[in-house]
Design a protein around this motif. Sequence first.
Motif, PDB file in Angstrom:
ATOM      1  N   VAL A  64      43.020  35.919  50.670  1.00 42.04           N
ATOM      2  CA  VAL A  64      44.015  35.216  49.855  1.00 42.04           C
ATOM      3  C   VAL A  64      43.376  34.066  49.081  1.00 42.04           C
ATOM      4  CG1 VAL A  64      46.116  33.829  49.902  1.00 42.04           C
ATOM      5  CG2 VAL A  64      45.944  35.874  51.328  1.00 42.04           C
ATOM      6  N   HIS A  65      42.667  33.191  49.780  1.00 42.90           N
ATOM      7  CA  HIS A  65      42.080  32.032  49.094  1.00 42.90           C
ATOM      8  C   HIS A  65      41.023  32.452  48.072  1.00 42.90           C
ATOM      9  CE1 HIS A  65      40.601  28.019  48.322  1.00 42.90           C
ATOM     10  NE2 HIS A  65      39.376  28.418  48.640  1.00 42.90           N
ATOM     11  N   PRO A  66      40.079  33.339  48.421  1.00 37.79           N
ATOM     12  CA  PRO A  66      39.083  33.738  47.403  1.00 37.79           C
ATOM     13  C   PRO A  66      39.696  34.367  46.157  1.00 37.79           C
ATOM     14  CG  PRO A  66      38.368  34.431  49.590  1.00 37.79           C
ATOM     15  CD  PRO A  66      39.773  33.935  49.734  1.00 37.79           C
ATOM     16  N   VAL A  67      40.727  35.224  46.329  1.00 38.93           N
ATOM     17  CA  VAL A  67      41.340  35.866  45.165  1.00 38.93           C
ATOM     18  C   VAL A  67      42.123  34.840  44.343  1.00 38.93           C
ATOM     19  CG1 VAL A  67      43.043  37.574  44.410  1.00 38.93           C
ATOM     20  CG2 VAL A  67      41.402  38.153  46.209  1.00 38.93           C
ATOM     21  N   THR A  68      42.812  33.918  45.021  1.00 39.44           N
ATOM     22  CA  THR A  68      43.533  32.856  44.301  1.00 39.44           C
ATOM     23  C   THR A  68      42.572  32.015  43.482  1.00 39.44           C
ATOM     24  OG1 THR A  68      45.209  32.765  46.056  1.00 39.44           O
ATOM     25  CG2 THR A  68      45.068  30.878  44.572  1.00 39.44           C
ATOM     26  N   GLU A  69      41.450  31.666  44.093  1.00 35.57           N
ATOM     27  CA  GLU A  69      40.440  30.863  43.389  1.00 35.57           C
ATOM     28  C   GLU A  69      39.859  31.632  42.204  1.00 35.57           C
ATOM     29  OE1 GLU A  69      36.647  29.774  45.413  1.00 35.57           O
ATOM     30  OE2 GLU A  69      37.514  27.757  45.325  1.00 35.57           O
ATOM     31  N   ALA A  70      39.605  32.934  42.401  1.00 34.68           N
ATOM     32  CA  ALA A  70      39.081  33.753  41.306  1.00 34.68           C
ATOM     33  C   ALA A  70      40.081  33.845  40.163  1.00 34.68           C
ATOM     34  CB  ALA A  70      38.742  35.152  41.813  1.00 34.68           C
ATOM     35  N   SER A  71      41.357  33.974  40.488  1.00 33.63           N
ATOM     36  CA  SER A  71      42.395  34.037  39.454  1.00 33.63           C
ATOM     37  C   SER A  71      42.429  32.757  38.644  1.00 33.63           C
ATOM     38  CB  SER A  71      43.758  34.301  40.102  1.00 33.63           C
ATOM     39  OG  SER A  71      44.776  34.307  39.125  1.00 33.63           O
ATOM     40  N   SER A  72      42.348  31.631  39.336  1.00 38.08           N
ATOM     41  CA  SER A  72      42.379  30.339  38.646  1.00 38.08           C
ATOM     42  C   SER A  72      41.155  30.159  37.755  1.00 38.08           C
ATOM     43  CB  SER A  72      42.441  29.214  39.680  1.00 38.08           C
ATOM     44  OG  SER A  72      42.390  27.951  39.055  1.00 38.08           O
ATOM     45  N   THR A  73      39.997  30.581  38.251  1.00 40.84           N
ATOM     46  CA  THR A  73      38.745  30.366  37.517  1.00 40.84           C
ATOM     47  C   THR A  73      38.555  31.346  36.366  1.00 40.84           C
ATOM     48  OG1 THR A  73      37.705  29.553  39.546  1.00 40.84           O
ATOM     49  CG2 THR A  73      36.240  30.229  37.753  1.00 40.84           C
ATOM     50  N   LEU A  74      38.850  32.625  36.620  1.00 37.24           N
ATOM     51  CA  LEU A  74      38.521  33.665  35.642  1.00 37.24           C
ATOM     52  C   LEU A  74      39.617  33.908  34.613  1.00 37.24           C
ATOM     53  CD1 LEU A  74      36.839  36.312  37.991  1.00 37.24           C
ATOM     54  CD2 LEU A  74      35.726  34.619  36.518  1.00 37.24           C
ATOM     55  N   THR A  75      40.878  33.772  35.006  1.00 35.02           N
ATOM     56  CA  THR A  75      41.962  34.110  34.076  1.00 35.02           C
ATOM     57  C   THR A  75      42.926  32.968  33.816  1.00 35.02           C
ATOM     58  OG1 THR A  75      43.529  34.911  35.758  1.00 35.02           O
ATOM     59  CG2 THR A  75      41.874  36.473  34.964  1.00 35.02           C
ATOM     60  N   GLY A  76      42.868  31.918  34.627  1.00 35.00           N
ATOM     61  CA  GLY A  76      43.823  30.828  34.446  1.00 35.00           C
ATOM     62  C   GLY A  76      45.204  31.144  34.956  1.00 35.00           C
ATOM     63  N   GLY A  77      45.332  32.243  35.695  1.00 33.26           N
ATOM     64  CA  GLY A  77      46.641  32.605  36.238  1.00 33.26           C
ATOM     65  C   GLY A  77      47.461  33.422  35.258  1.00 33.26           C
ATOM     66  N   VAL A  78      48.749  33.542  35.539  1.00 38.98           N
ATOM     67  CA  VAL A  78      49.668  34.390  34.785  1.00 38.98           C
ATOM     68  C   VAL A  78      50.768  33.520  34.188  1.00 38.98           C
ATOM     69  CG1 VAL A  78      51.226  36.380  34.949  1.00 38.98           C
ATOM     70  CG2 VAL A  78      49.190  36.269  36.394  1.00 38.98           C
ATOM     71  N   PRO A  79      51.164  33.759  32.921  1.00 39.69           N
ATOM     72  CA  PRO A  79      52.249  32.965  32.326  1.00 39.69           C
ATOM     73  C   PRO A  79      53.456  32.878  33.258  1.00 39.69           C
ATOM     74  CG  PRO A  79      51.263  34.359  30.661  1.00 39.69           C
ATOM     75  CD  PRO A  79      50.617  34.739  31.969  1.00 39.69           C
ATOM     76  N   LEU A  80      53.971  31.655  33.430  1.00 39.25           N
ATOM     77  CA  LEU A  80      54.940  31.391  34.494  1.00 39.25           C
ATOM     78  C   LEU A  80      56.342  31.917  34.199  1.00 39.25           C
ATOM     79  CD1 LEU A  80      55.486  30.039  37.217  1.00 39.25           C
ATOM     80  CD2 LEU A  80      55.895  27.893  35.977  1.00 39.25           C
ATOM     81  N   LEU A  81      56.793  31.843  32.945  1.00 46.18           N
ATOM     82  CA  LEU A  81      58.191  32.140  32.673  1.00 46.18           C
ATOM     83  C   LEU A  81      58.558  33.573  33.043  1.00 46.18           C
ATOM     84  CD1 LEU A  81      60.829  30.973  31.699  1.00 46.18           C
ATOM     85  CD2 LEU A  81      60.204  31.599  29.356  1.00 46.18           C
ATOM     86  N   ASN A  82      57.700  34.531  32.721  1.00 41.63           N
ATOM     87  CA  ASN A  82      57.991  35.915  33.108  1.00 41.63           C
ATOM     88  C   ASN A  82      57.990  36.092  34.623  1.00 41.63           C
ATOM     89  OD1 ASN A  82      58.434  36.932  30.567  1.00 41.63           O
ATOM     90  ND2 ASN A  82      56.426  37.842  30.333  1.00 41.63           N
ATOM     91  N   GLN A  83      57.153  35.343  35.322  1.00 45.07           N
ATOM     92  CA  GLN A  83      57.178  35.384  36.781  1.00 45.07           C
ATOM     93  C   GLN A  83      58.536  34.941  37.311  1.00 45.07           C
ATOM     94  OE1 GLN A  83      53.790  33.906  39.099  1.00 45.07           O
ATOM     95  NE2 GLN A  83      52.794  33.364  37.171  1.00 45.07           N
ATOM     96  N   LEU A  84      59.035  33.839  36.760  1.00 41.74           N
ATOM     97  CA  LEU A  84      60.323  33.316  37.212  1.00 41.74           C
ATOM     98  C   LEU A  84      61.454  34.276  36.886  1.00 41.74           C
ATOM     99  CD1 LEU A  84      59.852  29.597  36.084  1.00 41.74           C
ATOM    100  CD2 LEU A  84      59.496  30.565  38.361  1.00 41.74           C
TER     101      LEU A  84
END
Length: 465
Positions: free
Chosen positions: A313-333
Amino acid sequence: MDVVFGLDPSLPKGRAVEHAIRESIARGSLPQGARLPSTRELAAELGVARNTVVAALDSLIAEGVLETRPRAGTFVARAAAQHREISRAVCEADPEFDLRPGRPEHGSFPTARWLAALRRAASPAAAIRADAAGSLELRRQLAAYLARARGVETGADRIVISAGFRTACLLLGAVFAERGLSNIAVEDPSLLGIDRPWTIAGLTVSDIPVDADGADVSRLDAGTDAALLTPSHQFPLGGALHPGRRQQACAWASGGERYIVEDDYDGEFRFDRRPIAALQRSAPEHVIYAGTVSKALDPTLRLGWLALPAELVHPVTEASSTLTGGVPLLNQLALAEFIRTGDYERHIRRQRREYARRRDLLQRALREAGYEAPGIPAGLHTVIPLPDEPRPEHAEGLVVAGPLAMHTLARYSRREHASSALVVGFATPTRAQFKPAIESLIAYLTRTRPGGKDLPDRNGARRFS
């Protein structure tokens, strides 16, 4: 570097952005190593939403066309001469009957309910409950939904939101490489270019052949670190992984630090029975469950998720933050709200009934024309085996004949010689178009039997891209 990008108005905006960048690379306007403008600058120049640009860049990064460099930006990974184009699926003009697989019914997107979900979700309080793993509310809703719909054993703390399946593979590949894993076995045939995110991460990809019982997991041994499988409904051959092979795969993964990445490709759409439980349920500490809304709602939403073993969980979360900046929030909500209200599952049930009806009609028409289509009653596509005589146009992977556009099995195989077959998506046409689309397909099959004549296109000649 000043580059003028032009969008093709005939394409959806996300695909148009990808196409514009590819064209600039092919022309040499963006040579290898060139830095792209920021996403804000690109969005302003192209007149599209920044989220659309971010999703397009994520897709090109996953394919290896672009690469990100920490604190530096996004760059062209390869010059045009070195780049083997992944997709040849963009037709010169939209076909009247689009039977290419992988997309839901055109016009079925529940626009009014989705917009209502967006309005309800767009509150500052909801936005606060988010981190690099994604919206907490979406992860909670997904954990509950996946447990009841797919039998997945997970919690909100084990889920990371991704921008679709290919981006998820890119993140996992980076994490695997960091942990010292060096190779992954991937089904052949399988999704076009799905080996690329893993090779970009530095892993070696080996092929697992697929037969009527699914992937031949007996090929997995102590020298294999990970495997990418589609156990519920294999794409493109359409079978399910045999129960004995499911057990064998889980036993292999549990024998060391090995992982199975379970691509739940259109797993919700089983027509003859309740959808088979996810493989993840059998070995939750060794099976990574990957899902998206691409088949249920729309691939352009770029929303997917990973249900992970605790240690990843932590390594993939960190990779998401570093490599892609995460996912646009509004569609998630919005998706969280869509699931919470039950609208998501109601939509899936409606579409399941519609796709079951379409598959039955297609199977009946094929039988009457003398063709058999193997595979379980599931999904959004079917495979039609053809006589094994050489057809050069089938090797190209895309057939555009008359009003039809279809794919061939060769498109999805990394082997030099794949069996001759069409891969026909029956979901994309509108309900009014479906019957004439199937009539055109049967006419094509009849006219292209050995010794027969090809169906001409609108200009009187065959056309292939």
